[in-house]
Design an enzyme around this catalytic site. Structure first.
Site, short mmCIF file in Angstrom:
data_model
loop_
_atom_site.label_atom_id
_atom_site.label_comp_id
_atom_site.label_asym_id
_atom_site.label_seq_id
_atom_site.Cartn_x
_atom_site.Cartn_y
_atom_site.Cartn_z
N HIS A 452 -2.05 -18.61 -30.99
CA HIS A 452 -2.07 -18.39 -29.54
C HIS A 452 -0.73 -17.89 -29.01
O HIS A 452 -0.63 -17.53 -27.82
CB HIS A 452 -2.48 -19.67 -28.81
CG HIS A 452 -3.26 -19.43 -27.56
ND1 HIS A 452 -3.13 -18.28 -26.81
CD2 HIS A 452 -4.20 -20.18 -26.92
CE1 HIS A 452 -3.93 -18.33 -25.77
NE2 HIS A 452 -4.60 -19.48 -25.81
N ARG A 453 0.31 -17.86 -29.82
CA ARG A 453 1.58 -17.31 -29.38
C ARG A 453 1.49 -15.79 -29.24
O ARG A 453 2.27 -15.18 -28.49
CB ARG A 453 2.70 -17.67 -30.36
CG ARG A 453 2.97 -19.15 -30.49
CD ARG A 453 3.96 -19.42 -31.61
NE ARG A 453 3.46 -18.95 -32.91
CZ ARG A 453 4.15 -19.02 -34.05
NH1 ARG A 453 5.39 -19.54 -34.04
NH2 ARG A 453 3.63 -18.59 -35.18
#
Length: 479
Positions: A452-453
């Site tokens: 999700h980064r």
């Protein structure tokens, strides 16, 4: 495996302290003439970026054997595969320090290489001395990053007037991390049984005693077909020359309840990777894809050697072309990379672990070549013969449990990649059609776990929509 960075040469002072010049003494003692000799240390090499230790599967050569540059010396089990380690010098395998079946840290000394036959005795002396507990310097050596595979240490050899036992022997070699004994369990009368890793595993499974098998491979090496022939002969003759004998150490067919089993090298690597993956913030998105058209295409071209795995990999790669962020990776938490290649890693369960062979440039390779390559990679994976570039270059991973009837599952993100897709079984499902009717269609569930980064929900949703369109209209997969 690239060998150019695996060599290091260090020169150790050859004169013992008693023969060095002392400032406070006005006279110089007479020296015994010294002849320089090179005893090279063979280190446990780093065969992959995640490897911290290796296990000696088999020594291809025995102590005293002559070696040529480029010739295989030892088979090492890394955290991913069994690999041959070659000699980079001509010489003699003078002393084996880490025996078959034992493990050693990357950078530890596993053997000694002599330039001439006369120097074998010196190396043997160093080997005997190294049986003492390793010093603190050994720990320092084993902790170095990316240690080299070979080192050379000049040691003085006394002239003919000096007994070999009084020759000055460098302690640098003695304290270089020797870990094993000199006894070789796979030997008989001092002669080692040389066999390929797969042949050894096969012999263990079939209960064949390798000491009675004549090898047909290079230099008499026992290969798989030799073991199979021995097993067949044993069944026919009952107890013929190459008798199949179930050794005392053969594992029972069942599991011993209550027993504690240490991790294999591969299981240790998987454990480290899974723990490392916990540091990455991930999320999951699922999608339902109708597979009728893909199933029909597969039936049509299956006879030409095409596999469903190759079809899924190809479809995934074509979808990634349109969504490069899903093929990206973040390693430092501060930036991410749009990978220039689309390399699809596919999880494969093998005996004692899990490995992900990589289909490189899957978007550019035709489906027939891709299928042939996949079969080759699976065969090599099960024989533990994959090369590092065949399993550590994946940019996107596919894990398929559909063949086991699993309808849905989540996969753990491998470190260093942006996403992994878990594929479930294609099953007949009642669905509503656009005209309001109920129909029967084959559908499968896919779940993507992503970093999700770098990758967001909208990115995965768009990617899965594209993938669904490709699978539901797979005409592009055969071009």
């Amino acid at each position: 495996m690239s060998h150019s960075h695996l060599l290091r040469t260090s020169f150790i002072p050859t004169a013992p302290p008693s023969l060095r010049r002392v400032a406070a003494v006005t006279h110089i003692r007479a020296r015994t003439p010294q002849i320089q000799s090179k005893i090279r240390e063979i280190f446990m090499p780093a065969l992959s970026s995640t490897m911290t230790e290796g296990k000696i599967v088999s020594w291809v050569k025995s102590e005293g054997d002559k070696l040529s540059k480029g010739e295989s010396v030892v088979v090492v089990e890394s955290d991913k595969a069994d690999m041959d380690v070659e000699s980079f010098y001509d010489g003699y395998l003078a002393a084996i320090i880490v025996d078959e079946g034992l493990s050693a840290a990357v950078g530890s000394t596993i053997a000694l290489l002599a330039e001439s036959e006369e120097e074998i005795a010196i190396a043997q002396s160093q080997k005997l001395s190294s049986s003492a507990p390793a010093s603190a310097s050994a720990s320092a050596i084993s902790s170095n990053d990316a240690p080299k595979a070979f080192d050379e240490t000049p040691t003085p050899v006394a002239s003919s007037a000096t007994p070999a036992g009084n020759a000055g022997i460098s302690n640098a070699v003695v304290n270089s991390g020797a870990l094993g004994s000199a006894v070789h369990p796979a030997s008989e009368g001092g002669k080692r049984v040389v066999a390929s890793p797969y042949a050894k595993k096969l012999a263990k499974d079939l209960g064949v005693d390798l000491r009675g098998v004549v090898g047909s491979g290079p230099n008499g090496r026992v290969v798989a077909k030799d073991v199979e022939a021995a097993a067949s002969a044993a069944k026919v003759s009952g107890n013929g020359g190459a008798t199949a004998v179930a050794s005392e150490t053969t594992k029972p067919s069942g599991v011993e309840l209550g027993s504690v089993v240490p991790f294999t090298t591969m299981q240790s690597a998987v454990s480290r990777n899974m723990v490392e993956s916990l540091a990455v913030p991930t999320f999951r998105v699922g999608y339902t894809i109708t597979t009728d058209a893909l199933d029909a295409l597969y039936k049509k071209i299956k006879s030409k050697g095409v596999t469903m795995t190759a079809l899924l990999a190809k479809a995934t790669a074509l979808a990634l072309v349109k969504h490069p962020v899903v093929n990206s990776s973040c390693r430092d938490g501060k930036s991410f990379t749009y990978n220039s290649q689309i390399n699809i890693a596919v999880a494969v369960a093998i005996d004692g672990g899990l490995i992900t062979p990589v289909l490189q440039d899957a978007d550019k390779v035709d489906i027939y070549s891709l299928s042939r390559k996949w079969k080759e990679l699976v065969d090599k994976a099960r024989a533990k013969q994959l090369q590092p570039n065949e399993y550590n270059m994946g940019t996107f991973t596919v894990s398929n449990l559909g063949m086991f009837g699993v309808d849905r599952f989540d996969a753990i993100l491998p470190p260093g990649t942006g996403a992994i897709m878990a594929v479930g079984a294609s099953q007949p499902t009642l669905v509503g059609t656009k005209d309001g009717r109920i129909g029967l269609k084959n559908q499968m569930q896919v779940n993507v776990t992503a970093d999700h980064r770098v990758i967001y929900g909208a990115d995965l949703a768009a990617f899965l929509q594209t993938l669904s369109k490709i699978i539901e209209d797979p005409k592009d997969l055969t071009f």
